[in-house]
Structure formats: structure tokens, C-alpha cells
Design an enzyme around this catalytic site. Structure first.
Site, short mmCIF file in Angstrom:
data_model
loop_
_atom_site.label_atom_id
_atom_site.label_comp_id
_atom_site.label_asym_id
_atom_site.label_seq_id
_atom_site.Cartn_x
_atom_site.Cartn_y
_atom_site.Cartn_z
CG HIS A 113 36.32 45.69 38.32
ND1 HIS A 113 37.50 46.41 37.87
CD2 HIS A 113 35.88 45.45 39.25
CE1 HIS A 113 38.04 44.89 38.39
NE2 HIS A 113 37.45 44.86 39.52
CB SER A 152 33.60 41.52 39.80
OG SER A 152 34.12 40.06 39.33
CD GLU A 182 38.15 48.76 35.47
OE1 GLU A 182 38.55 47.25 36.07
OE2 GLU A 182 38.21 49.13 36.59
CB CYS A 208 39.97 45.67 41.70
SG CYS A 208 38.84 44.47 42.55
CE LYS A 227 32.91 37.71 41.36
NZ LYS A 227 33.28 36.90 39.88
#
Length: 306
Positions: free
Chosen positions: A235, A192, A237, A142, A163
Site C-alpha cells: 500500500h 496490511s 497509497e 493489494c 497478518k
């Protein structure tokens, strides 16, 4: 083979309960092998949650991993107990003479700031340069990936009008890449962020190859062989409930936020979210660890020299 963690680190018990093989210091010392040394430079405010997420992924491979937790030298976190940081984290200034097989640089909630206005930017640039001599393979995640691709190639990040938030479908652009071994033609990944990297600007650099991309949120996973690095802007993870935590936090604070798209069944936040990315997350990080194992020198002193 398991991941080597201090027995008092919260992730030790979390992963043990999940069935991940974990070794403490004494058990690892009895194994006559060289573990892969992987460092996690954790820039996220919720340190323990981030430790668990990455330890879960890199600990699922058949190799012994020695995980080192790193922090910026002069930056102090306000969201994680000081005794936890003192017990488990080392400032990066303490490891600059050491060699690592792999390094993960996490994201950070500072997207709106220009890179050079980040308080620890000067030290982070030293770390990124240090990876070229002391780290065999680096994974920027990110904001960490955006920082690396900007530092090494000048690719800019752009502020979004709203966003990018939810689970987005990504196309596999390089099925023959060893990092995408076992990947489907498409995969879903949590996103995000308030910023983006743009594909034409990435394509302007001949040494960069985009491996995963989304029609909705742009390039995602980029390989940079010249710097022995991967950059992922989203993401894999994340836990099943991470986007929910972010959404609930913003709702409680009265912040304007859209329901994360394609995350809750029927986009209904009263229903439990469904994890549709876990298997690809394990594939990506497992492939990264395998590529490190196949190519890193057995003698750590040769890292960065061959």
C-alpha cells in the site's frame, strides 16, 4: 498540469489545501488538450479516504488527469453515504462502451474468501477481460492485484498464519524498469494483509517480472506486459495514519493484533508514526502515468487496438 475533479468531491478541497493543482469541470474545458482518462474502481469500504489517497498520487504529475470513480454495479457499500455514491460514482456496467487510458482496481477487505465466492466476482472478471480491449494500462492494488494475477495467470493467494502488518523494506529488483525510475535500491512500504503471493509461483509464468520484493513479505510489484498491467500487493497509497487507524480499530474491537512493525518510532504506539514511503509512492504512480502518456494512442478509440 492538474487533476480534474468535481468541485463538490471531498478530495477537491483536500488536495487544494495540500497544494495539489486541481481543476473543476469549467476550468478543464478551457484547456485545449486531451486529458488522460483514469478510472478508479473503488472496492474499499472507506470510499472517500481511498479517493483522496489515489487522487493525491495521480494528481501530482505534470499532466491533466480526468478521474472517474467507479463501483461494482450491484454491490452496495454500507460505509459511505448513499448521496456521495450517487453523486460521484458510476457503476462499471455504465462504462463498458468507453475507453480509458488507465484503470486502478483497489484492494478489498475480503482476503479470506475464495475469489469465486465473492459476490461480485463474475462482474469483476468481466471488468478484467474488458481492460484488454478498453483500457490502455491497469494497476491492481493489494486484493485487486491478487485478483488480476489469479484471473490472468492462475497464481494463487495463500492465507498467512498471522497478518503481515507494518512497514517493510523492499528490494529494487529492476532498476532499469521505467516504473522504478528514480527509485532507491531499497524502499519502505506499508503492508496490511492476511494473504500472500509466493515468488516461485510467480516465477513459473515467464511473462511476469517482479520489480519489488521483500525478504519478509514476499513479492510486491509485478509487471505483466502481455496484459498491460501492474500488480502491487502492498500500500504505497496509504496516508501516514492509515495503519494507525487499522491498529486502533482492532484494539478497540478487542481483536488480537500485533503493533504494526517498523511503523511507530521504537514500535511505541503512543508516539506519532513516521511516513517513510511518500516519495517512492509519488515516484511509482508518476512513472505509471508517464508511461501511459508516452504510449497511449491520442485517439481514444484506438485504445486496445494498437
Amino acid at each position: 498540469m492538474p487533476i480534474k475533479l468535481p468541485s463538490t468531491l471531498p478530495a477537491f478541497n483536500v488536495l487544494t489545501r495540500e497544494g495539489v493543482m486541481v481543476l473543476d469541470e469549467d476550468q478543464a474545458a478551457r484547456q485545449d488538450i486531451r486529458p488522460l482518462r483514469i478510472a478508479l474502481l473503488n472496492l474499499m469500504p472507506k470510499k472517500i479516504q481511498t479517493e483522496n489517497q489515489f487522487a493525491r498520487l495521480i494528481g501530482a504529475t505534470p499532466l491533466q488527469i480526468e478521474l472517474s470513480l467507479l463501483r461494482m454495479s450491484d454491490h452496495r457499500t454500507r460505509n459511505t453515504a448513499a448521496d456521495h455514491m450517487e453523486s460521484f460514482y458510476r457503476p462499471v456496467s455504465d462504462v463498458l462502451e468507453e475507453k480509458f487510458d488507465g484503470l486502478i482496481i483497489t484492494g478489498a477487505p475480503i482476503e479470506h474468501m475464495p475469489f469465486d465466492e465473492v459476490t461480485y466476482w463474475d462482474e469483476l472478471t468481466r471488468v478484467m477481460n474488458w481492460t484488454q480491449t478498453n483500457v490502455h494500462s491497469t494497476f491492481g492494488v493489494c486484493w485487486g492485484g491478487m485478483a488480476m494475477i489469479n484471473h490472468f495467470h492462475g497464481v494463487k493467494k495463500h492465507i498467512l498464519t498471522e497478518k503481515a502488518f507494518g512497514c517493510f523494506r523492499h528490494r529494487n529488483l529492476a532498476p532499469s524498469s521505467p516504473y522504478l525510475r528514480g527509485f532507491s535500491d531499497e524502499c519502505v512500504m506499508p503492508v496490511s494483509r492476511w494473504t500472500e503471493m509466493r515468488q516461485p509461483e510467480v516465477d513459473a509464468h515467464a511473462g511476469l517480472t517482479t520489480l519489488l520484493a521483500s525478504d519478509e513479505v514476499g513479492p510486491c510489484l509485478i509487471e505483466d506486459p502481455a496484459h498491460r498491467a501492474l500488480y502491487v500487493f502492498n500500500h504505497f497509497e496509504y496516508d501516514s495514519g492509515t495503519l494507525k487507524q487499522e491498529y486502533d480499530r482492532d484494539v478497540e474491537a478487542g481483536t488480537t493484533i500485533n503493533v504494526p512493525c517498523n511503523y511507530y518510532p521504537d514500535d511505541d504506539p503512543s508516539r506519532p508514526p513516521v511516513n517513510r514511503w511518500r516519495s517512492h509512492a509519488h515516484l511509482l504512480y508518476g512513472n505509471w502515468i508517464n508511461e501511459i502518456y508516452q504510449s497511449t494512442p491520442f485517439d481514444p478509440e484506438l485504445i486496445g487496438k494498437t
